[in-house]
Design a protein around this motif. Structure first.
Motif, mmCIF file in Angstrom:
data_model
loop_
_atom_site.group_PDB
_atom_site.id
_atom_site.type_symbol
_atom_site.label_atom_id
_atom_site.label_comp_id
_atom_site.label_asym_id
_atom_site.label_seq_id
_atom_site.Cartn_x
_atom_site.Cartn_y
_atom_site.Cartn_z
ATOM 1 N N SER A 175 -20.468 -24.199 -43.241
ATOM 2 C CA SER A 175 -21.156 -24.696 -42.021
ATOM 3 C C SER A 175 -20.479 -24.892 -40.867
ATOM 4 O O SER A 175 -19.410 -25.613 -41.227
ATOM 5 C CB SER A 175 -22.479 -25.093 -42.050
ATOM 6 O OG SER A 175 -21.915 -26.605 -42.302
ATOM 7 N N TRP A 204 -16.344 -14.113 -40.008
ATOM 8 C CA TRP A 204 -17.496 -13.978 -38.980
ATOM 9 C C TRP A 204 -17.615 -12.753 -38.832
ATOM 10 O O TRP A 204 -16.968 -11.763 -38.909
ATOM 11 C CB TRP A 204 -17.138 -14.887 -37.888
ATOM 12 C CG TRP A 204 -16.923 -16.372 -38.169
ATOM 13 C CD1 TRP A 204 -17.493 -17.205 -39.073
ATOM 14 C CD2 TRP A 204 -15.846 -17.180 -37.629
ATOM 15 N NE1 TRP A 204 -16.955 -18.168 -39.007
ATOM 16 C CE2 TRP A 204 -15.762 -18.118 -38.108
ATOM 17 C CE3 TRP A 204 -14.987 -16.730 -36.482
ATOM 18 C CZ2 TRP A 204 -15.315 -19.342 -37.635
ATOM 19 C CZ3 TRP A 204 -14.196 -18.003 -35.908
ATOM 20 C CH2 TRP A 204 -14.200 -19.242 -36.638
ATOM 21 N N ASP A 206 -19.720 -11.722 -35.728
ATOM 22 C CA ASP A 206 -19.973 -11.426 -34.348
ATOM 23 C C ASP A 206 -19.452 -12.617 -33.676
ATOM 24 O O ASP A 206 -19.228 -14.051 -34.278
ATOM 25 C CB ASP A 206 -21.227 -10.903 -34.116
ATOM 26 C CG ASP A 206 -22.431 -11.965 -34.641
ATOM 27 O OD1 ASP A 206 -21.979 -13.155 -34.419
ATOM 28 O OD2 ASP A 206 -23.336 -11.385 -35.184
ATOM 29 N N THR A 208 -20.957 -14.175 -31.461
ATOM 30 C CA THR A 208 -22.169 -15.460 -31.507
ATOM 31 C C THR A 208 -21.963 -16.409 -32.646
ATOM 32 O O THR A 208 -21.775 -17.466 -32.290
ATOM 33 C CB THR A 208 -23.633 -14.758 -31.412
ATOM 34 O OG1 THR A 208 -23.767 -13.688 -30.356
ATOM 35 C CG2 THR A 208 -24.627 -16.035 -31.571
ATOM 36 N N GLN A 209 -21.886 -15.842 -33.817
ATOM 37 C CA GLN A 209 -21.547 -16.656 -34.899
ATOM 38 C C GLN A 209 -20.325 -17.408 -34.706
ATOM 39 O O GLN A 209 -20.024 -18.657 -34.863
ATOM 40 C CB GLN A 209 -21.618 -15.810 -36.128
ATOM 41 C CG GLN A 209 -21.384 -16.751 -37.411
ATOM 42 C CD GLN A 209 -21.160 -15.810 -38.736
ATOM 43 O OE1 GLN A 209 -20.751 -14.737 -38.420
ATOM 44 N NE2 GLN A 209 -21.190 -16.617 -39.637
ATOM 45 N N GLN A 212 -20.225 -20.693 -32.622
ATOM 46 C CA GLN A 212 -20.742 -21.628 -33.028
ATOM 47 C C GLN A 212 -19.921 -22.570 -33.844
ATOM 48 O O GLN A 212 -19.778 -23.765 -33.955
ATOM 49 C CB GLN A 212 -22.133 -21.185 -34.178
ATOM 50 C CG GLN A 212 -23.189 -20.727 -33.738
ATOM 51 C CD GLN A 212 -24.096 -20.214 -34.699
ATOM 52 O OE1 GLN A 212 -23.672 -19.767 -35.675
ATOM 53 N NE2 GLN A 212 -25.496 -20.559 -34.331
ATOM 54 N N TYR A 213 -18.579 -22.098 -34.267
ATOM 55 C CA TYR A 213 -17.688 -22.738 -34.899
ATOM 56 C C TYR A 213 -16.311 -22.889 -33.914
ATOM 57 O O TYR A 213 -16.184 -24.270 -33.829
ATOM 58 C CB TYR A 213 -16.849 -21.850 -35.755
ATOM 59 C CG TYR A 213 -17.724 -21.790 -37.234
ATOM 60 C CD1 TYR A 213 -17.512 -22.520 -38.391
ATOM 61 C CD2 TYR A 213 -18.632 -20.773 -37.296
ATOM 62 C CE1 TYR A 213 -18.150 -22.292 -39.458
ATOM 63 C CE2 TYR A 213 -19.355 -20.399 -38.496
ATOM 64 C CZ TYR A 213 -19.061 -21.281 -39.447
ATOM 65 O OH TYR A 213 -19.857 -20.934 -40.701
#
Length: 374
Positions: A175, A204, A206, A208-209, A212-213
């Motif tokens: 995560s 990943w 996309d 957007t994902q 997050q990182y």
């Protein structure tokens, strides 16, 4: 005028001592394609490539059925012409993947053969920038069962203790919060002045994902984020490059100069990790590096420091070679008879002719079997 007399080829499958994981896959065995190209002068050049966790037989079929017939009897100095002939012969079977890797291995063997014929180390035969050594980063930070962030930090610090001023770790499997903890442990362990790189291995789907990182990662000042998306998702690489100040690195699975030009035209990468044993061999790697220089993009080639060290030494816009100091992940090291050394974060170049090493025949016989095309 040396002519190609025979080509030996082999697929060697070497189990890993310990099952190892990346962001989205796990590896327990590695398959390598090996070639030996001999001239009628009695000189032999070697080439090799990685073909994945299975499918070594595909490499053997490509060499035997498609490519060796193109090379046998030809002048080994006709490198550009032979590359074009191999590429043309493989148009229908695959301009990427295993067939292109087979071309890469054979093309590398031709450069090695010609350099050995002239009794020159490969970096000098190519035209050197560096004569004695090249800068390197230590690559590791893999996911292993039971490996904690603190253990990752100790690993990264151990490379710094060996003299490396740049290190690389894996990311993207866990995560965002867990990956931030791993990155923080690594940064705390190596300090602020060591260049710390992150490899996502296409983890990943996309931007957007990815963000997050990435938003969590930026505070730790990574030198680059490597392969955030699938290799053909050039648009997402370009979009991410616009969204973050962390440089995007990619192209380790890139094939041919045309794919690389699209990456460059779209601003999808700041660092090309082009692998000579994937993209089409030394011949194609040189073309790609020259194109990258025109865009102000640096080369940091992926894997196989044994062949990439002399290429970095002969390329003005190459900054680092990726170095694996043991044989636990890059277990190809078990197949060769001489290893590159490192001192103070630099890989020391071989000064003997060609690549400067040969295959360790007992090991090759343990993991595979030679066949010959004449």
């Amino acid at each position: 005028m040396p002519k190609i007399q025979s080509i030996h080829f082999c697929a060697a499958a070497i189990p890993l001592d310990r099952v190892t994981s990346f962001s989205n896959r796990t590896v327990s065995v590695r398959h390598y394609g090996l070639v030996k190209v001999r001239s009628d002068d009695g000189v032999e050049g070697i080439g090799f490539c990685y073909v994945g966790s299975a499918g070594g037989a595909l490499f053997e079929a490509a060499v035997e059925q498609l490519l060796a017939p193109v090379l046998i009897g030809k002048d080994s100095y006709a490198v550009e012409g032979l590359w074009a002939a191999m590429y043309q012969e493989s148009l229908l079977q695959g301009r990427s993947g295993t067939v292109m890797r087979a071309i890469s291995a054979l093309d590398t063997a031709l450069w090695d053969l010609n350099a050995r014929t002239h009794q020159l180390p490969l970096h000098k035969y190519l035209g050197a920038v560096e004569l004695e050594s090249v800068p390197a980063y230590a690559s590791g930070g893999y996911y292993l069962e039971g490996k904690t962030p603190a253990m990752l930090g100790h690993e990264m610090a151990s490379y710094v203790d060996k003299g490396f001023k740049a290190v690389k770790m894996k990311t993207g499997r866990l995560s965002p919060k867990e990956e931030e903890a791993r990155l923080k442990a690594a940064r705390d362990a190596v300090g602020p002045d060591v260049e710390l790189m992150m490899d996502c291995n296409n983890g990943w789907v996309d931007t957007t994902q990815a963000m997050q990182y990435i938003r969590r990662f930026e505070a730790y000042d990574p030198y680059f984020i490597e392969e955030p998306f699938g290799p053909d998702d050039i648009e997402s690489h370009a979009k991410l490059a616009r969204l973050t100040r962390i440089p995007v690195a990619t192209a380790e699975i890139g094939y041919g100069r045309w794919y690389h030009k699209e990456l460059l035209d779209k601003g999808a990468t700041s660092i090309l990790q082009t692998d000579a044993l994937v993209c089409g061999g030394i011949t194609e790697w040189k073309r790609i590096a020259a194109t990258a220089a025109s865009y102000g993009v640096v080369m940091c080639p992926h894997w196989f420091h044994d062949v990439h060290a002399p290429l970095v030494a002969a390329t003005p816009n190459a900054r680092y070679v990726e170095f694996f100091w043991d044989d636990q992940v890059l277990n190809f090291r078990r197949l060769i008879d001489r290893q590159l050394d490192h001192q103070n974060g630099r890989v020391v170049l071989h000064q003997t002719p060609g690549l400067g090493f040969g295959f360790e025949e007992k090991a090759v016989q343990k993991y595979g079997r030679w066949s010959v095309a004449k």
